[in-house]
Design a protein around this motif. Structure first.
Motif, mmCIF file in Angstrom:
data_model
loop_
_atom_site.group_PDB
_atom_site.id
_atom_site.type_symbol
_atom_site.label_atom_id
_atom_site.label_comp_id
_atom_site.label_asym_id
_atom_site.label_seq_id
_atom_site.Cartn_x
_atom_site.Cartn_y
_atom_site.Cartn_z
ATOM 1 N N TYR A 7 -35.633 3.946 -15.263
ATOM 2 C CA TYR A 7 -35.450 3.176 -13.982
ATOM 3 C C TYR A 7 -34.098 3.176 -13.576
ATOM 4 O O TYR A 7 -33.694 3.108 -12.185
ATOM 5 N N LEU A 8 -32.958 3.482 -14.200
ATOM 6 C CA LEU A 8 -31.407 3.359 -14.050
ATOM 7 C C LEU A 8 -31.058 4.875 -14.009
ATOM 8 O O LEU A 8 -31.291 5.682 -14.862
ATOM 9 N N ALA A 9 -29.954 5.049 -12.994
ATOM 10 C CA ALA A 9 -29.224 6.190 -13.063
ATOM 11 C C ALA A 9 -27.899 5.955 -13.786
ATOM 12 O O ALA A 9 -27.337 4.899 -13.551
ATOM 13 N N ARG A 10 -27.628 6.760 -14.808
ATOM 14 C CA ARG A 10 -26.480 6.648 -15.539
ATOM 15 C C ARG A 10 -25.259 7.133 -14.726
ATOM 16 O O ARG A 10 -25.443 8.609 -14.613
ATOM 17 N N VAL A 11 -24.375 6.340 -14.332
ATOM 18 C CA VAL A 11 -23.078 6.785 -13.422
ATOM 19 C C VAL A 11 -22.480 7.754 -14.372
ATOM 20 O O VAL A 11 -21.772 7.364 -15.137
ATOM 21 N N ASP A 12 -22.164 9.307 -13.865
ATOM 22 C CA ASP A 12 -21.289 10.140 -14.346
ATOM 23 C C ASP A 12 -20.358 10.294 -13.267
ATOM 24 O O ASP A 12 -20.253 9.700 -12.255
ATOM 25 N N GLY A 13 -19.177 11.415 -13.468
ATOM 26 C CA GLY A 13 -18.462 11.616 -12.278
ATOM 27 C C GLY A 13 -19.021 11.862 -11.239
ATOM 28 O O GLY A 13 -18.437 11.647 -10.080
ATOM 29 N N ARG A 14 -20.080 12.855 -11.258
ATOM 30 C CA ARG A 14 -20.646 13.403 -10.013
ATOM 31 C C ARG A 14 -21.219 12.333 -9.114
ATOM 32 O O ARG A 14 -21.246 12.100 -7.689
ATOM 33 N N ILE A 15 -21.901 11.476 -9.964
ATOM 34 C CA ILE A 15 -22.649 10.125 -8.999
ATOM 35 C C ILE A 15 -21.521 8.922 -8.753
ATOM 36 O O ILE A 15 -21.691 8.502 -7.502
ATOM 37 N N LEU A 16 -20.583 9.024 -9.493
ATOM 38 C CA LEU A 16 -19.456 8.109 -9.193
ATOM 39 C C LEU A 16 -18.795 8.293 -7.591
ATOM 40 O O LEU A 16 -18.514 7.706 -6.939
ATOM 41 N N ARG A 17 -18.351 9.879 -7.698
ATOM 42 C CA ARG A 17 -17.923 10.351 -6.524
ATOM 43 C C ARG A 17 -18.909 9.969 -5.164
ATOM 44 O O ARG A 17 -18.244 9.785 -4.223
ATOM 45 N N ALA A 18 -20.187 10.231 -5.242
ATOM 46 C CA ALA A 18 -21.132 10.175 -4.330
ATOM 47 C C ALA A 18 -21.024 8.564 -3.899
ATOM 48 O O ALA A 18 -21.336 8.354 -2.809
ATOM 49 N N LEU A 19 -20.929 7.643 -4.846
ATOM 50 C CA LEU A 19 -21.153 6.079 -4.676
ATOM 51 C C LEU A 19 -19.922 5.688 -4.152
ATOM 52 O O LEU A 19 -19.644 4.377 -4.057
ATOM 53 N N SER A 20 -18.780 6.463 -4.132
ATOM 54 C CA SER A 20 -17.437 5.766 -3.815
ATOM 55 C C SER A 20 -17.298 5.471 -2.203
ATOM 56 O O SER A 20 -16.164 5.098 -2.011
ATOM 57 N N HIS A 21 -18.322 5.974 -1.187
ATOM 58 C CA HIS A 21 -18.437 5.607 -0.168
ATOM 59 C C HIS A 21 -19.377 4.475 0.052
ATOM 60 O O HIS A 21 -20.190 4.383 -0.117
ATOM 61 N N PRO A 22 -18.671 3.289 0.717
ATOM 62 C CA PRO A 22 -19.639 2.165 0.987
ATOM 63 C C PRO A 22 -20.972 2.323 1.803
ATOM 64 O O PRO A 22 -21.922 1.781 1.732
ATOM 65 N N LEU A 23 -20.676 3.091 2.839
ATOM 66 C CA LEU A 23 -22.214 3.586 3.698
ATOM 67 C C LEU A 23 -23.116 4.193 2.847
ATOM 68 O O LEU A 23 -24.155 3.943 2.678
#
Length: 192
Positions: A7-23
């Motif tokens: 159910y949960l995405a384990r945040v790695d560097g690639r995902i963290l970069r994707a989620l670094s934008h508020p939109l």
């Protein structure tokens, strides 16, 4: 694979970069909470152009957070869906990488702002909720004296409880937002 990992995405560097934008965080939140949508439909909801939302959707797809919903739409009208219900991140995974300090800070601040916005929206709509819900809502804030190990154990137990309540949606359900955070704070006692 455990129940939580599905159910949960384990945040790695690639995902963290994707989620670094508020939109992108807002778009992902809408897909998770309201279901599949198109770039143009999301654009109307977030107040952006469909070109902008399309670009951010592609970034989310490249990181593995969303996927095209092939059961809907056409080549001209692409639908997107979230792959996971939420994210799980440990800041310790990123502290030794100076290239991720900016994305980590941006993501953490965005998540705090999104939590505040969700709770504020509920407070603004509180009169709209039926009598069977209004006395079930809980906002809790505590300060506990804990060791780092105790804080980690507390978080693990809370996340296990949340995991026990995960199940497919059924008739009569209402989406419920659950937030959990446990973090230390520096004391600032008044000095004589």
């Amino acid at each position: 694979m455990g129940k939580t990992e599905r159910y949960l995405a384990r945040v790695d560097g690639r995902i963290l970069r994707a989620l670094s934008h508020p939109l992108r965080v807002e778009i992902l939140e809408l897909l998770r909470e309201d279901g599949p949508a198109t770039a143009s439909g999301l654009a109307k909801r977030v107040g952006e152009s469909s070109g902008t939302t399309s670009w951010h959707l592609r970034q989310l797809a490249e990181s593995g957070l969303i996927a095209e919903d092939t059961e809907r739409g056409s080549r001209r009208d692409r639908w997107w869906k979230a792959v996971h219900e939420g994210d799980q991140m440990s800041a310790a995974d990123f502290l030794d990488d100076p290239d991720l300090a900016g994305p980590l800070n941006a993501y953490a601040h965005t998540m705090i702002e999104r939590r505040y916005a969700a709770e504020s929206q509920f407070v603004a709509e509180v009169r709209d909720w039926a009598d069977d819900w209004i006395d079930k809502v809980n906002f809790h804030d505590s300060s506990l004296p804990l060791t780092p190990g105790e804080a980690a154990a507390l978080s693990d137990e809370i996340l296990e409880v949340i995991s026990r309540y995960r199940r497919p949606e059924k008739d009569g359900d209402t989406p419920v937002r659950v937030h959990w955070a446990a973090f230390p704070r520096k004391t600032r006692p008044e000095t004589p």
